[in-house]
Design an enzyme around this catalytic site. Structure first.
Site, PDB file in Angstrom:
ATOM      1  N   ASN A  95      58.698  53.986  67.279  1.00  0.00           N
ATOM      2  CA  ASN A  95      58.788  54.251  68.714  1.00  0.00           C
ATOM      3  C   ASN A  95      59.233  55.702  68.920  1.00  0.00           C
ATOM      4  O   ASN A  95      60.379  56.043  68.619  1.00  0.00           O
ATOM      5  CB  ASN A  95      59.790  53.269  69.331  1.00  0.00           C
ATOM      6  N   CYS A 110      61.014  56.402  77.924  1.00  0.00           N
ATOM      7  CA  CYS A 110      59.683  56.196  77.318  1.00  0.00           C
ATOM      8  C   CYS A 110      58.553  56.270  78.334  1.00  0.00           C
ATOM      9  O   CYS A 110      57.389  56.397  77.965  1.00  0.00           O
ATOM     10  CB  CYS A 110      59.639  54.854  76.594  1.00  0.00           C
ATOM     11  N   HIS A 114      52.630  52.105  75.464  1.00  0.00           N
ATOM     12  CA  HIS A 114      53.786  52.680  74.777  1.00  0.00           C
ATOM     13  C   HIS A 114      54.028  51.879  73.500  1.00  0.00           C
ATOM     14  O   HIS A 114      54.007  50.648  73.504  1.00  0.00           O
ATOM     15  CB  HIS A 114      55.010  52.624  75.700  1.00  0.00           C
TER      16      HIS A 114
HETATM   17  O1  UT7 Z   1      61.026  51.998  74.159  1.00  0.00           O
HETATM   18  C1  UT7 Z   1      61.964  51.079  74.659  1.00  0.00           C
HETATM   19  C2  UT7 Z   1      62.936  50.773  73.563  1.00  0.00           C
HETATM   20  N1  UT7 Z   1      63.308  49.414  73.374  1.00  0.00           N
HETATM   21  C3  UT7 Z   1      62.530  48.431  72.882  1.00  0.00           C
HETATM   22  O2  UT7 Z   1      61.374  48.598  72.694  1.00  0.00           O
HETATM   23  C4  UT7 Z   1      63.178  47.107  72.552  1.00  0.00           C
HETATM   24  C5  UT7 Z   1      62.369  45.892  72.826  1.00  0.00           C
HETATM   25  N2  UT7 Z   1      62.869  44.815  71.991  1.00  0.00           N
HETATM   26  C6  UT7 Z   1      62.411  44.592  70.723  1.00  0.00           C
HETATM   27  O3  UT7 Z   1      61.508  45.275  70.277  1.00  0.00           O
HETATM   28  C7  UT7 Z   1      63.035  43.478  69.921  1.00  0.00           C
HETATM   29  O4  UT7 Z   1      63.930  42.735  70.737  1.00  0.00           O
HETATM   30  C8  UT7 Z   1      63.799  43.980  68.643  1.00  0.00           C
HETATM   31  C9  UT7 Z   1      62.779  44.510  67.612  1.00  0.00           C
HETATM   32  C10 UT7 Z   1      64.741  45.092  69.012  1.00  0.00           C
HETATM   33  C11 UT7 Z   1      64.553  42.841  67.995  1.00  0.00           C
HETATM   34  O5  UT7 Z   1      63.660  41.774  67.681  1.00  0.00           O
HETATM   35  P1  UT7 Z   1      64.050  40.275  68.074  1.00  0.00           P
HETATM   36  O6  UT7 Z   1      62.974  39.407  67.559  1.00  0.00           O
HETATM   37  O7  UT7 Z   1      64.306  40.272  69.560  1.00  0.00           O
HETATM   38  O8  UT7 Z   1      65.345  40.050  67.220  1.00  0.00           O
HETATM   39  P2  UT7 Z   1      66.819  39.657  67.724  1.00  0.00           P
HETATM   40  O9  UT7 Z   1      67.438  40.792  68.468  1.00  0.00           O
HETATM   41  O10 UT7 Z   1      66.753  38.324  68.389  1.00  0.00           O
HETATM   42  O11 UT7 Z   1      67.560  39.468  66.361  1.00  0.00           O
HETATM   43  C12 UT7 Z   1      67.260  38.387  65.492  1.00  0.00           C
HETATM   44  C13 UT7 Z   1      68.156  38.508  64.285  1.00  0.00           C
HETATM   45  C14 UT7 Z   1      69.632  38.724  64.627  1.00  0.00           C
HETATM   46  O12 UT7 Z   1      70.406  38.014  63.679  1.00  0.00           O
HETATM   47  P3  UT7 Z   1      71.087  36.617  64.084  1.00  0.00           P
HETATM   48  O13 UT7 Z   1      72.014  36.944  65.232  1.00  0.00           O
HETATM   49  O14 UT7 Z   1      69.948  35.709  64.484  1.00  0.00           O
HETATM   50  O15 UT7 Z   1      71.776  36.215  62.838  1.00  0.00           O
HETATM   51  C15 UT7 Z   1      69.817  40.201  64.410  1.00  0.00           C
HETATM   52  O16 UT7 Z   1      71.145  40.539  64.064  1.00  0.00           O
HETATM   53  O17 UT7 Z   1      67.754  39.645  63.504  1.00  0.00           O
HETATM   54  C16 UT7 Z   1      68.907  40.458  63.257  1.00  0.00           C
HETATM   55  N3  UT7 Z   1      68.462  41.840  63.147  1.00  0.00           N
HETATM   56  C17 UT7 Z   1      67.999  42.365  62.008  1.00  0.00           C
HETATM   57  N4  UT7 Z   1      67.824  41.840  60.786  1.00  0.00           N
HETATM   58  C18 UT7 Z   1      67.330  42.629  59.825  1.00  0.00           C
HETATM   59  C19 UT7 Z   1      68.415  42.792  64.125  1.00  0.00           C
HETATM   60  N5  UT7 Z   1      67.943  43.936  63.593  1.00  0.00           N
HETATM   61  C20 UT7 Z   1      67.679  43.693  62.315  1.00  0.00           C
HETATM   62  C21 UT7 Z   1      67.165  44.480  61.268  1.00  0.00           C
HETATM   63  N6  UT7 Z   1      66.988  43.921  60.044  1.00  0.00           N
HETATM   64  N7  UT7 Z   1      66.809  45.769  61.442  1.00  0.00           N
END
Ligand code: UT7
Length: 355
Positions: free
Chosen positions: A290, A120, A260
């Site tokens: 993204n 990115c 970004h």
């Molecule tokens: O360009 C570089 C690319 N990478 C990035 O930009 C990633 C940067 N990180 C992020 O943007 C965030 O960490 C995410 C958007 C990827 C995730 O958000 P988060 O607030 O960090 O969520 P999390 O990973 O802590 O997940 C919270 C919960 C989990 O469930 P449990 O374990 O608490 O039961 C996930 O399994 O949300 C769940 N989850 C979803 N639920 C519904 C993860 N993805 C999804 C989804 N829909 N799409």
């Protein structure tokens, strides 16, 4: 054209262009593929929809349209470009490079054409390299493109990643300008220790393609989003601060920051760290998700054609990505509003939607 006492020339952007495919994939569409919801995606990421390339569109096809638009705005014939740099994680093929394929489609054989793998951050790295080439006089005209067809390497059974990414292309033409304006500073970094946080495990020399790698879905993106999140906020804010310092500005003096577009919450946190009000930070993640290396040049072109940038404005670009890579650049904008307006009104121009 003025030069610094050491002979270095100024470098500026003289044209921008973008292209996104027509097909829209909404959050509701994704909720029919994986266990997710529009509410979760909007609340956690700010994304409402993303664009998906048609089956017959490869990255070079998207890049071609964005590049033609940027070259037209700059008034540059493709045959007069000295370097074509394509930042991408999703080239058409491994060989030849996406940049060589783009060159063939644009016409002309003069340019040195090559791809850059910096995820990115690729477009920001491209700006840094182009500044070195133009500033030193090695090149007069450099085309920097960020393009992705991430939908080809996204696992649409993995809700952790498939809701985030989209396809698109953005391009910029960099040429010499007076010193004191244009690009003032570029900050570029990498940390290979963070490599496994965002990866495509198979397909090249470590894990060549095999029936097993295909069955294991190892040709798709895997990401530990939670680990990337704090790194993203810190790295983009600090890189922008360093660039502003080099330019002799306080970060709060920046008129427009284009970060970004990875997550709206990350963008908000960076904005707060830099002490910028919301109207100075451009956001289009709701419409495109993204698009990795394409996100900054797409947003930049929307700002240019939408009249958000006028000569004298202080512009900042900041990115982070897989590798890990991160960086920023700050510049004093030089492109006359009239040139951007003419390009926006030209037949086949991108309809600017500015938030
Ligand atoms: O360009 C570089 C690319 N990478 C990035 O930009 C990633 C940067 N990180 C992020 O943007 C965030 O960490 C995410 C958007 C990827 C995730 O958000 P988060 O607030 O960090 O969520 P999390 O990973 O802590 O997940 C919270 C919960 C989990 O469930 P449990 O374990 O608490 O039961 C996930 O399994 O949300 C769940 N989850 C979803 N639920 C519904 C993860 N993805 C999804 C989804 N829909 N799409």
């Amino acid at each position: 054209m003025t030069r610094r006492p050491d002979g270095i020339r100024g470098t500026t952007i003289t044209g921008t262009g973008m292209y996104v495919p027509d097909r829209v994939l909404t959050n509701d569409d994704l909720s029919r593929l994986v266990d997710t919801s529009d509410e979760w995606i909007v609340e956690r990421t700010g994304i409402r929809e993303r664009r998906i390339a048609a089956p017959d569109q490869a990255s070079s096809d998207l890049a071609l349209i964005a590049s033609r638009r940027a070259l037209a705005m700059a008034g540059v014939d493709p045959a007069d470009v000295d370097h074509i740099m394509v930042a991408t994680t999703t080239p058409d093929r491994i060989l030849p490079s996406c940049a060589c394929t783009l060159q063939q489609k644009l016409g002309g054989t003069r340019a040195a054409a090559y791809d850059m793998f910096a995820a990115c951050t690729g477009f920001v790295f491209g700006m840094g390299i182009a500044r070195g080439l133009v500033g030193s006089g090695i090149a007069d005209t450099v085309l920097v493109v960020g393009v992705e067809t991430l939908s080809r390497i996204v696992d649409y059974t993995d809700r952790n990643t498939c809701v985030l990414f989209g396809d698109g292309a953005g391009a910029a033409v960099l040429q010499a300008c007076d010193t004191g304006v244009g690009v003032h500073a570029v900050d570029m970094h990498s940390d290979g220790e963070l490599g496994e946080v965002l990866e495509v495990p198979a397909g090249i020399s470590r894990n060549p393609a095999s029936d097993d790698t295909v069955a294991g879905r190892e040709h798709f993106i895997r990401m530990q989003g939670k680990k990337l999140y704090p790194f993203a906020v810190r790295s983009m804010a600090e890189a922008t601060q360093r660039c502003a310092e080099q330019a002799g500005w306080d970060p709060s003096e920046i008129d427009l920051l284009i970060p970004h577009q990875a997550n709206l919450r990350i963008i908000e946190a960076v904005r707060e760290r830099l002490g910028l009000p919301a109207e100075k930070v451009y956001v289009n993640i709701d419409r495109y998700g993204n698009t990795s290396s394409a996100s900054i040049p797409i947003a930049l072109d929307e700002c240019v054609r939408g009249g958000r940038l006028k000569p004298g404005d202080k512009l900042g670009l900041a990115a982070f990505g897989g590798g890990a890579t991160w960086g920023a650049t700050v510049m004093t904008w030089t492109l006359p509003l009239e040139r951007a307006r003419r390009a926006a009104a030209a037949p086949g121009a991108v309809k600017a939607t500015v938030s």
